[in-house]
Design a protein around this motif. Structure first.
Motif, short mmCIF file in Angstrom:
data_model
loop_
_atom_site.label_atom_id
_atom_site.label_comp_id
_atom_site.label_asym_id
_atom_site.label_seq_id
_atom_site.Cartn_x
_atom_site.Cartn_y
_atom_site.Cartn_z
N GLY A 128 10.39 11.73 1.35
CA GLY A 128 10.24 10.35 1.77
C GLY A 128 8.79 9.89 1.76
O GLY A 128 8.47 8.78 1.30
N ILE A 129 7.89 10.72 2.28
CA ILE A 129 6.47 10.35 2.29
C ILE A 129 5.94 10.22 0.87
O ILE A 129 5.20 9.29 0.54
N GLY A 130 6.32 11.16 0.00
CA GLY A 130 5.86 11.08 -1.39
C GLY A 130 6.35 9.83 -2.09
O GLY A 130 5.60 9.18 -2.82
N ALA A 131 7.62 9.47 -1.86
CA ALA A 131 8.19 8.32 -2.56
C ALA A 131 7.70 7.00 -2.00
O ALA A 131 7.36 6.07 -2.75
N LEU A 132 7.64 6.87 -0.66
CA LEU A 132 7.31 5.60 -0.04
C LEU A 132 5.81 5.33 0.03
O LEU A 132 5.37 4.21 -0.18
N ALA A 133 5.04 6.36 0.32
CA ALA A 133 3.61 6.16 0.52
C ALA A 133 2.79 6.32 -0.75
O ALA A 133 1.73 5.69 -0.90
#
Length: 391
Positions: free
Chosen positions: A258-263
């Motif tokens: 999630g962090i890789g995709a969103l941020a």
């Protein structure tokens, strides 16, 4: 007591442990964010732009195009001296200096030279020059079209520039596509898209391995022995613990994805294949963690040997560098650990646009690792609980 009750109790105990939460959630997330901020823009050239304070519309348009170019990360400087200082400090790869009289010379039909400054020893500077030259050449082509329109219609330059822009919007651009026949990439994408998948493989495994310390502590404090005194079988305890640590591994994986995709806009490839790969790798980590909890005698042993073992296997398996760069014998040795197969699968998903069938071999090997680890861990923990009196 059912296996789900054991799972619930284990999750509650772990989630209340601040130290465990730090190492399982906060530390990996912090490291990933730091890496993401550090390598963001890794595939862009750092360019300083020096333009006159009262630049005309033509110069402003060129400056805007440079800032919008996908391969450039442009920073404006008030003076050429400031830009040159930043270049000498290796804060920039190149400096673009727009001439003071650019608009006047263009309108008068005089040639204009845009200077690009680079450090002689800087290898990135030459690549930056090529990217800047491409933007300037496209802008110059528009100006030449405007000059042609002025010569043909007799209007002023602004009118000709408007005609050139209109023709540019209507005309279909010529696209150049490069394709390697029967070729494929053995590397993950550059920048953060390289770091995130390998960090997922590394951290999920290390934290699952470190989670074995909680199992050792539970054995040592006699919690399992008291549970076995009730109408609870060793198999129920083992199943409940396995499900709990699997859920924790999946939670950590979801955070990293999630962090890789969103941020940081990391593309994880085919969603179904990526989800299956994450799930299988979580099973590998869970089996390793349960096995560590059954084999080691003290939590201190797990904390001392677990991270070193996890990092060593990660290095051997290609989490720190691509195995395609090492000698063949070292690459073959690396595939003795599951990390290499996981990195190979992510490489296929992210660099070759593979789907579920494209990583079938890697998934089969990882599933084999998971089956062996989970079976060995289950047998070892049940032996500890029943024969070894929980110690």
């Amino acid at each position: 007591m059912t296996a789900l009750a054991v799972t619930r109790a284990t999750l509650t105990r772990v989630l209340r442990d601040r130290t465990a939460l730090f190492f399982m959630v906060l530390l990996p997330v912090a490291i990933i964010v730091v890496i993401g901020v550090t390598v963001s823009g890794f595939d862009q050239f750092r360019v300083g732009l020096v333009a006159a304070p009262q630049a005309g519309p033509v110069a402003r348009e060129l400056a805007s195009e440079l800032k919008e170019a996908p391969g450039l990360r442009v920073s404006a400087y008030a003076t050429g001296q400031d830009a040159r200082t930043a270049l000498r400090r290796v804060e920039l790869d190149a400096v673009v200096v727009l001439p003071t009289g650019l608009d006047t010379d263009v309108r008068a039909g005089r040639p204009v030279t845009v200077r690009v400054l680079v450090e002689p020893s800087g290898s990135a500077g030459h690549g930056a020059v090529s990217s800047v030259s491409a933007v300037v050449a496209e802008h110059a082509a528009r100006l030449q079209a405007a000059r042609f329109a002025v010569d043909e219609t007799g209007g002023d330059f602004d009118h000709g520039l408007g005609l050139a822009r209109g023709a540019e919007r209507v005309a279909a651009p010529i696209a150049v596509r490069t394709e390697t026949v029967d070729g494929h990439s053995d590397y993950l994408p550059l920048g953060y898209s390289y770091s995130t998948p390998t960090m997922l493989v590394l951290f999920v495994f290390i934290n699952a391995l470190a989670g074995g310390a909680a199992i050792v502590e539970t054995r040592r404090t006699g919690v399992y022995a008291r549970a076995l005194a009730a109408p609870v079988s060793a198999r129920t305890l083992v199943t409940g613990e396995t499900v709990a640590y699997l859920l924790l591994a999946l939670l950590q994986s979801a955070l990293i994805v999630g962090i890789g995709a969103l941020a940081f806009d990391v593309a994880w490839g085919d969603p179904v294949a990526a989800a299956v790969l994450v799930g299988v790798w979580a099973l590998v980590g869970t089996g390793t963690g349960i096995l560590a909890g059954a084999v080691f005698r003290t939590p201190e042993q797990v904390h001392a040997l677990g991270p070193a073992l996890g990092i060593g296997m990660g290095m051997l398996g290609g989490c720190m560098w691509p195995l395609a760069l090492v000698p063949d014998w070292l690459s073959a040795a690396g595939h003795a650990v599951p990390h290499a197969w996981a990195v190979d699968a992510w490489t296929a998903l992210l660099s070759r646009d593979a789907g579920l069938s494209g990583i079938g071999q890697e998934l089969a090997v990882l599933a084999g690792f998971a089956a062996v680890l989970l079976t060995g861990a289950s047998l070892a923990l049940r032996h500890r609980l029943t024969v070894g009196s929980g110690m």
